[in-house]
Scaffold this active site. Structure first.
Site, short mmCIF file in Angstrom:
data_model
loop_
_atom_site.label_atom_id
_atom_site.label_comp_id
_atom_site.label_asym_id
_atom_site.label_seq_id
_atom_site.Cartn_x
_atom_site.Cartn_y
_atom_site.Cartn_z
N CYS A 1 0.81 -1.22 0.00
CA CYS A 1 0.00 0.00 0.00
C CYS A 1 0.84 1.26 0.00
O CYS A 1 0.42 2.29 -0.55
CB CYS A 1 -1.00 -0.01 1.16
SG CYS A 1 -0.30 0.28 2.81
N ASP A 2 2.03 1.24 0.59
CA ASP A 2 2.91 2.41 0.60
C ASP A 2 3.16 2.92 -0.81
O ASP A 2 3.37 4.13 -1.03
CB ASP A 2 4.27 2.09 1.22
CG ASP A 2 4.22 1.24 2.47
OD1 ASP A 2 3.24 0.51 2.66
OD2 ASP A 2 5.19 1.28 3.24
N ALA A 3 3.19 2.00 -1.77
CA ALA A 3 3.50 2.35 -3.15
C ALA A 3 2.52 3.38 -3.71
O ALA A 3 2.86 4.10 -4.66
CB ALA A 3 3.49 1.10 -4.03
N LEU A 4 1.32 3.47 -3.13
CA LEU A 4 0.32 4.38 -3.66
C LEU A 4 0.64 5.84 -3.34
O LEU A 4 0.03 6.75 -3.93
CB LEU A 4 -1.06 4.00 -3.15
CG LEU A 4 -1.55 2.62 -3.62
CD1 LEU A 4 -2.96 2.35 -3.11
CD2 LEU A 4 -1.50 2.50 -5.15
#
Length: 398
Positions: free
Chosen positions: A185-188
């Site tokens: 989710c951090d990638a978002l």
């Protein structure tokens, strides 16, 4: 009759393990399944002093939302961090988040030294992204590169060309929804705002369409439609907190909400899927204010706050930033969300030390974890400066 019978939870676990074992980073390494080790001490990050001898907290700051008070806090924290990173250039995600904060602080405070540092980073790397072609963490620095590019009266092609060439190549790679590029989710926060800003810089809708497509692949995998929160990655589907609740990491969800805000800021009002992004932003906003604690901040594990003795400032700052941005841009109702923003900002101010260090920041990791009250990391400073830039605007636009 089948020889084996699996429960739904077991099948989910098997799916998660198969998914992550099949995913390879651009560097050829298997995607991590656990928190990264805590980095060694350095001059820009602080693991923390002795718990028996903590440094003094700042006494010269106010949690008032007036511009002069917010500016004073932003400047104190930004100057402390800038002094420590001067002369050190890094294009990884930890510094990219700090750079994003420096860029907004430079504009809000009319202080060129913060943006000048980010420009020096870009020049040092000849405006290239990190080494892994498709990895979101190595694309995050592009947010600041593009902000510098768009802020120039005469656009400098040197700034945008390496990024654009890389993204054009990425768009030719096979697309497999079962193996998303943005599998955590951090990638978002790391990648989508770069793609959206590249659309802004070039006017080419294909970059925005690519981001849109990939966002909803990740959302389908990691977004819990009942909780209105994101799992950090597929390995957390069946993991539980001590109280039996699902594990939703505050910083991970902070990354997502900050990413949503920055994507929406670059997305035209008439973009076909804009309403989907707005809807998810509203859902998450409504959920996170329910999980805010009495000190105004959020604990590392959102659904089991009692299991964590300290609030987590980096995740909390990203959440305050997103909520304030939503109010400032008419997406969130001011009456509903202002109390949460005010409490959140007050909570953040309470973790600034006399020298300007911003504390209570969890080290690099992938899930809720332990840390000391005065630990400080560059991405947390970036989140705080982003929050401050929007909080001060609440007063300006009131």
């Amino acid at each position: 009759m089948p020889l084996f019978k699996f429960s739904t939870g077991t099948l989910c676990s098997l799916f998660a393990l198969l998914l992550l074992s099949s995913q390879q980073t651009a560097a050829g390494q298997t995607a991590p399944q656990a928190a990264s080790p805590q980095p060694p001490p350095d001059r820009w990050n602080f693991i923390g002093d002795s718990p028996d001898n903590p440094p003094p907290l700042a006494t010269d700051l106010s949690a008032n939302l007036k511009v002069k008070d917010v500016d004073r806090a932003m400047r104190k924290v930004a100057n402390w961090q800038l002094q420590r990173v001067q002369g050190h250039f890094n294009e990884d995600w930890t510094f990219a988040a700090m750079d994003a904060g420096f860029m907004v602080a430079s504009k809000s405070l009319k202080e060129p030294s913060y943006e000048n540092y980010v420009r020096a980073v870009g020049e040092n790397f000849q405006w290239r992204l990190g080494p892994r072609q498709t990895h979101a963490d190595d694309q995050a620095i592009g947010q600041s590169y593009l902000e510098i590019y768009m802020g120039l009266k005469t656009h400098d092609a040197r700034i945008i060309t390496p990024l654009r060439q890389q993204f054009d190549q990425v768009m030719t790679l096979p697309d497999d929804p079962a193996k998303p590029f943005w599998w955590w989710c951090d990638a978002l926060f790391m990648a989508p705002p770069v793609w959206a800003r590249l659309y802004q810089a070039t006017g080419e809708k294909r970059y925005l369409d690519y981001m849109d497509h990939e966002w909803w692949i990740t959302s389908k995998l990691l977004y819990d439609p009942a909780e209105h929160l994101y799992f950090r990655d597929a390995t957390y589907f069946d993991k539980r907190e001590k109280n039996g609740a699902k594990i939703f990491w505050s910083r991970g969800n902070g990354w997502v909400m900050a990413g949503l805000a920055r994507v929406l800021a670059a997305m035209p009002q008439d973009y076909p899927d804009r309403s989907k992004f707005v809807q998810q932003f509203k859902e998450m906003s409504a959920r996170v204010i329910q999980l805010q604690q009495t000190d105004g901040l959020w604990r590392p594990g959102l659904l089991d706050p009692g299991a964590y003795p300290l609030p987590e400032v980096s995740g909390s700052a990203f959440l305050v930033y997103a909520l304030a941005w939503g109010v400032n841009h008419g997406i969130l109702d001011r009456t509903t969300y202002m109390p949460a923003i005010e409490k959140g900002w007050k909570g953040l101010i309470a973790h600034i030390y006399a020298d300007g260090r911003l504390g209570c920041i969890q080290p690099v990791g992938a899930a809720p974890g332990a840390f000391q009250a005065d630990s400080s990391y560059v991405y947390g400073v970036g989140a705080f400066l982003l929050a401050g830039s929007e909080v001060r605007s609440l007063h300006v636009r009131n």
